[in-house]
Write a protein that holds these residues in place. Structure first.
Motif, PDB file in Angstrom:
ATOM      1  N   VAL A  45       0.843  -1.204   0.000  1.00 14.91           N
ATOM      2  CA  VAL A  45       0.000   0.000   0.000  1.00 14.91           C
ATOM      3  C   VAL A  45       0.873   1.247   0.000  1.00 14.91           C
ATOM      4  CG1 VAL A  45      -1.666   1.317   1.347  1.00 14.91           C
ATOM      5  CG2 VAL A  45      -1.949  -1.153   1.110  1.00 14.91           C
ATOM      6  N   GLY A  46       1.913   1.239   0.829  1.00 11.01           N
ATOM      7  CA  GLY A  46       2.808   2.408   0.868  1.00 11.01           C
ATOM      8  C   GLY A  46       3.499   2.639  -0.465  1.00 11.01           C
ATOM      9  N   ILE A  47       3.960   1.558  -1.100  1.00  7.71           N
ATOM     10  CA  ILE A  47       4.631   1.710  -2.399  1.00  7.71           C
ATOM     11  C   ILE A  47       3.644   2.176  -3.458  1.00  7.71           C
ATOM     12  CG2 ILE A  47       5.917   0.477  -4.187  1.00  7.71           C
ATOM     13  CD1 ILE A  47       7.447   0.989  -1.578  1.00  7.71           C
ATOM     14  N   ALA A  48       2.400   1.699  -3.366  1.00  9.44           N
ATOM     15  CA  ALA A  48       1.393   2.113  -4.350  1.00  9.44           C
ATOM     16  C   ALA A  48       1.125   3.611  -4.255  1.00  9.44           C
ATOM     17  CB  ALA A  48       0.097   1.333  -4.126  1.00  9.44           C
ATOM     18  N   ASN A  60       9.290  -2.754 -14.858  1.00 10.75           N
ATOM     19  CA  ASN A  60       8.645  -3.641 -15.831  1.00 10.75           C
ATOM     20  C   ASN A  60       8.296  -4.980 -15.191  1.00 10.75           C
ATOM     21  OD1 ASN A  60       7.882  -5.147 -18.081  1.00 10.75           O
ATOM     22  ND2 ASN A  60       9.326  -4.039 -19.417  1.00 10.75           N
ATOM     23  N   MET A  61       7.155  -5.553 -15.579  1.00  7.32           N
ATOM     24  CA  MET A  61       6.699  -6.835 -15.028  1.00  7.32           C
ATOM     25  C   MET A  61       7.437  -8.030 -15.614  1.00  7.32           C
ATOM     26  SD  MET A  61       4.211  -6.719 -12.754  1.00  7.32           S
ATOM     27  CE  MET A  61       3.382  -8.276 -13.009  1.00  7.32           C
ATOM     28  N   THR A  62       8.145  -7.870 -16.726  1.00  9.13           N
ATOM     29  CA  THR A  62       8.779  -9.014 -17.398  1.00  9.13           C
ATOM     30  C   THR A  62       9.806  -9.691 -16.510  1.00  9.13           C
ATOM     31  OG1 THR A  62       8.471  -7.876 -19.511  1.00  9.13           O
ATOM     32  CG2 THR A  62       9.998  -9.748 -19.468  1.00  9.13           C
ATOM     33  N   VAL A  63      10.631  -8.896 -15.827  1.00 11.45           N
ATOM     34  CA  VAL A  63      11.669  -9.458 -14.962  1.00 11.45           C
ATOM     35  C   VAL A  63      11.044 -10.254 -13.824  1.00 11.45           C
ATOM     36  CG1 VAL A  63      13.615  -8.902 -13.461  1.00 11.45           C
ATOM     37  CG2 VAL A  63      13.230  -7.593 -15.554  1.00 11.45           C
ATOM     38  N   LEU A  64       9.990  -9.725 -13.237  1.00 13.32           N
ATOM     39  CA  LEU A  64       9.332 -10.424 -12.130  1.00 13.32           C
ATOM     40  C   LEU A  64       8.694 -11.722 -12.580  1.00 13.32           C
ATOM     41  CD1 LEU A  64       7.621  -7.691  -9.929  1.00 13.32           C
ATOM     42  CD2 LEU A  64       9.583  -9.126  -9.385  1.00 13.32           C
ATOM     43  N   LEU A 288       8.585 -10.412  -2.879  1.00  7.33           N
ATOM     44  CA  LEU A 288       7.414  -9.681  -2.397  1.00  7.33           C
ATOM     45  C   LEU A 288       7.726  -8.208  -2.134  1.00  7.33           C
ATOM     46  CD1 LEU A 288       5.894 -12.315   0.063  1.00  7.33           C
ATOM     47  CD2 LEU A 288       5.145 -11.747  -2.254  1.00  7.33           C
ATOM     48  N   LEU A 289       8.979  -7.896  -1.840  1.00  7.94           N
ATOM     49  CA  LEU A 289       9.361  -6.498  -1.647  1.00  7.94           C
ATOM     50  C   LEU A 289       9.431  -5.745  -2.970  1.00  7.94           C
ATOM     51  CD1 LEU A 289      12.128  -6.826   1.103  1.00  7.94           C
ATOM     52  CD2 LEU A 289       9.840  -5.838   1.382  1.00  7.94           C
ATOM     53  N   VAL A 290       9.810  -6.443  -4.029  1.00 11.56           N
ATOM     54  CA  VAL A 290       9.908  -5.800  -5.346  1.00 11.56           C
ATOM     55  C   VAL A 290       8.563  -5.773  -6.061  1.00 11.56           C
ATOM     56  CG1 VAL A 290      11.037  -5.954  -7.617  1.00 11.56           C
ATOM     57  CG2 VAL A 290      12.335  -6.430  -5.541  1.00 11.56           C
ATOM     58  N   LEU A 291       7.682  -6.731  -5.728  1.00 17.34           N
ATOM     59  CA  LEU A 291       6.415  -6.888  -6.455  1.00 17.34           C
ATOM     60  C   LEU A 291       5.582  -5.610  -6.524  1.00 17.34           C
ATOM     61  CD1 LEU A 291       4.416  -8.785  -7.878  1.00 17.34           C
ATOM     62  CD2 LEU A 291       3.500  -9.379  -5.619  1.00 17.34           C
ATOM     63  N   PRO A 292       5.364  -4.869  -5.431  1.00 18.66           N
ATOM     64  CA  PRO A 292       4.512  -3.666  -5.552  1.00 18.66           C
ATOM     65  C   PRO A 292       5.094  -2.582  -6.457  1.00 18.66           C
ATOM     66  CG  PRO A 292       5.513  -3.774  -3.380  1.00 18.66           C
ATOM     67  CD  PRO A 292       5.776  -5.091  -4.038  1.00 18.66           C
ATOM     68  N   TRP A 293       6.402  -2.588  -6.693  1.00 26.52           N
ATOM     69  CA  TRP A 293       6.985  -1.610  -7.610  1.00 26.52           C
ATOM     70  C   TRP A 293       6.560  -1.907  -9.048  1.00 26.52           C
ATOM     71  CZ3 TRP A 293       9.618   2.525  -5.716  1.00 26.52           C
ATOM     72  CH2 TRP A 293      10.052   2.440  -4.375  1.00 26.52           C
ATOM     73  N   PHE A 306      -3.747  -7.456  -5.553  1.00 27.07           N
ATOM     74  CA  PHE A 306      -2.792  -8.443  -6.066  1.00 27.07           C
ATOM     75  C   PHE A 306      -1.640  -8.679  -5.079  1.00 27.07           C
ATOM     76  CE2 PHE A 306      -4.747  -7.425 -10.218  1.00 27.07           C
ATOM     77  CZ  PHE A 306      -4.976  -8.711 -10.668  1.00 27.07           C
ATOM     78  N   GLN A 307      -1.216  -7.628  -4.400  1.00 26.10           N
ATOM     79  CA  GLN A 307      -0.159  -7.811  -3.399  1.00 26.10           C
ATOM     80  C   GLN A 307      -0.627  -8.744  -2.287  1.00 26.10           C
ATOM     81  OE1 GLN A 307       2.906  -6.828  -3.486  1.00 26.10           O
ATOM     82  NE2 GLN A 307       3.651  -7.012  -1.378  1.00 26.10           N
ATOM     83  N   PHE A 308      -1.869  -8.579  -1.849  1.00 29.89           N
ATOM     84  CA  PHE A 308      -2.404  -9.443  -0.796  1.00 29.89           C
ATOM     85  C   PHE A 308      -2.536 -10.885  -1.283  1.00 29.89           C
ATOM     86  CE2 PHE A 308      -6.070 -11.574   1.140  1.00 29.89           C
ATOM     87  CZ  PHE A 308      -5.701 -11.540   2.474  1.00 29.89           C
TER      88      PHE A 308
END
Length: 397
Positions: A45-48, A60-64, A288-293, A306-308
């Motif tokens: 939420v904070g990152i969002a 970019n989502m490709t790396v994740l 999970l730390l990188v995911l919200p970025w 989606f984060q949850f």
């Protein structure tokens, strides 16, 4: 009738209604995984909020996507490794089933096959049968890291002498003295025993005590009970209460119990390698730390949802693997060890409440003999009847 209660089910019954497993809380890992899931969601939420103010920070989502594939494989491997130690008829479940069957067989074999020529034989026989049930219970507590003999399920099983010995020596155990085996002439052996150390200890024993290999530590309670059972087996063999073939069979059965206990120890003391667990947790939480970025560009609401969901799924899988890798505890996913031990106690009670085929008998015509001819025999027989009654009354569990 005591039966195993570890039955698979896909429904939950509550308040007279039936619900599917999706509504079940008991047996799930929600309580374990919810705190870290809530933490990761709050972080998302904070990152969002941050990315909404600064859109250029989104990645970019490709790396994740590539990282998530590797991480998923690691989680599956860990879960499979943990489940291999728990699965039905394998490892923990199979080992405890064999402990149950072997304990039942041993109780029945002693009840039927061991003769009773005296009150002492009868007392020793019944105590040995109780020690078998106490062994299974002690294995349960040993696997749960619960030391001592003060647990309620030991009541009526352990002899007063054994309890006194445990209280006197702590949790240590006195194996008994090792007899000196003479390999030379009597004169040589006498010379060895007559020479004393300065503190009064014979030199031979002083050398044995100080050889350096000795370890002064505690042994598990199940091992102590196995020693007691083997002492009883040697007692009935020395007193000709069993034949040689039965003696060999009892020793084999006792060794099987020791092997089964070792199997449980192997399960408990062989966790998933530490380096693998640490690396998996590092990778999981870094992801999970990188995911919200990466999710931040989708909007605040979608990022939170989606984060949850992703945190719940991945942390939940990791929690499942930790939950099932030790099947001997008190959790809903653990084996019902109390039920297994209760079934052994039921069989023990059945045996102790009935007259064994080779139990001690008092001749019916003893009391009909003339008192002048056999007064001592009458007195002795009456004493035997009184002691036998006391033994029977003491067998209640």
């Amino acid at each position: 009738m005591i039966i195993d209660n570890a039955r698979p089910t896909n429904v939950v019954k509550a308040f007279g209604l039936i619900y599917p497993d999706v509504l079940r809380l008991r047996g799930s890992v929600i309580r374990i995984s919810f705190p870290p899931v809530l933490l990761m969601t709050s972080y998302g939420v904070g990152i969002a909020f941050l990315i909404r103010e600064y859109p250029g920070l989104a990645i970019n989502m490709t790396v994740l996507s590539l990282v998530s594939l590797v991480l998923s494989l690691l989680l599956v491997f860990r879960t499979n490794s943990a489940y291999d130690r728990y699965v039905l008829f394998w490892e923990g479940r199979r080992t405890w089933q064999e402990i149950k069957v072997t304990s039942r067989n041993l109780i029945r074999s002693l009840w039927v096959g061991v003769a009773e020529n005296s009150i002492e034989d009868s007392v020793h026989k019944r105590q040995a049968m109780k020690n078998i049930a106490a062994f299974a219970i002690s294995v349960k507590h040993y696997l749960r890291d619960e030391d001592g003999i003060e647990h309620a399920d030991f009541d009526g099983l352990l002899s007063p002498e054994f309890r006194l010995q445990c209280a006197t020596h702590g949790s240590g155990y006195n194996y008994g003295s090792i007899p000196v085996i003479s390999s030379g002439s009597p004169d040589t052996n006498a010379t060895r025993m007559s020479t004393a150390a300065p503190n009064g200890t014979p030199v031979y024993f002083a050398q044995r005590i100080n050889e350096g290999w000795e370890r002064h530590g505690d042994i598990p309670l199940p091992s102590q009970l196995l020693f007691e059972l083997q002492k009883f087996i040697e007692y009935i063999q020395d007193n000709k209460l069993i034949h040689v073939q039965f003696y060999a069979s009892l020793l084999t059965t006792l060794n099987n119990l020791a092997s089964l206990m070792g199997g449980c120890e192997r399960i408990l003391s062989t966790p998933i390698p530490l380096a693998y667990r640490v690396h998996l947790n590092h990778g999981l939480y870094m992801y999970l730390l990188v995911l919200p970025w990466a999710l931040g560009s989708m909007g605040l609401a979608k990022t939170i949802i989606f984060q949850f969901i992703i945190s719940f799924l991945m942390i939940g899988i990791d929690s499942i693997s930790r939950e099932i890798q030790n099947p001997f505890g008190y959790d809903a996913n653990d084996l019902p060890l109390d039920s297994y031990c209760e079934s052994i106690l039921v069989e023990l009670s059945y045996a102790l409440q009935r007259r064994a085929p080779k139990s001690l008998e008092v001749a019916e015509n003893t009391l009909s003999q003339r008192p002048a001819d056999n007064k001592a025999t009458v007195t002795a027989s009456a004493s035997c009847v009184a002691v036998a009654s006391a033994v029977t009354d003491a067998d209640g569990i």
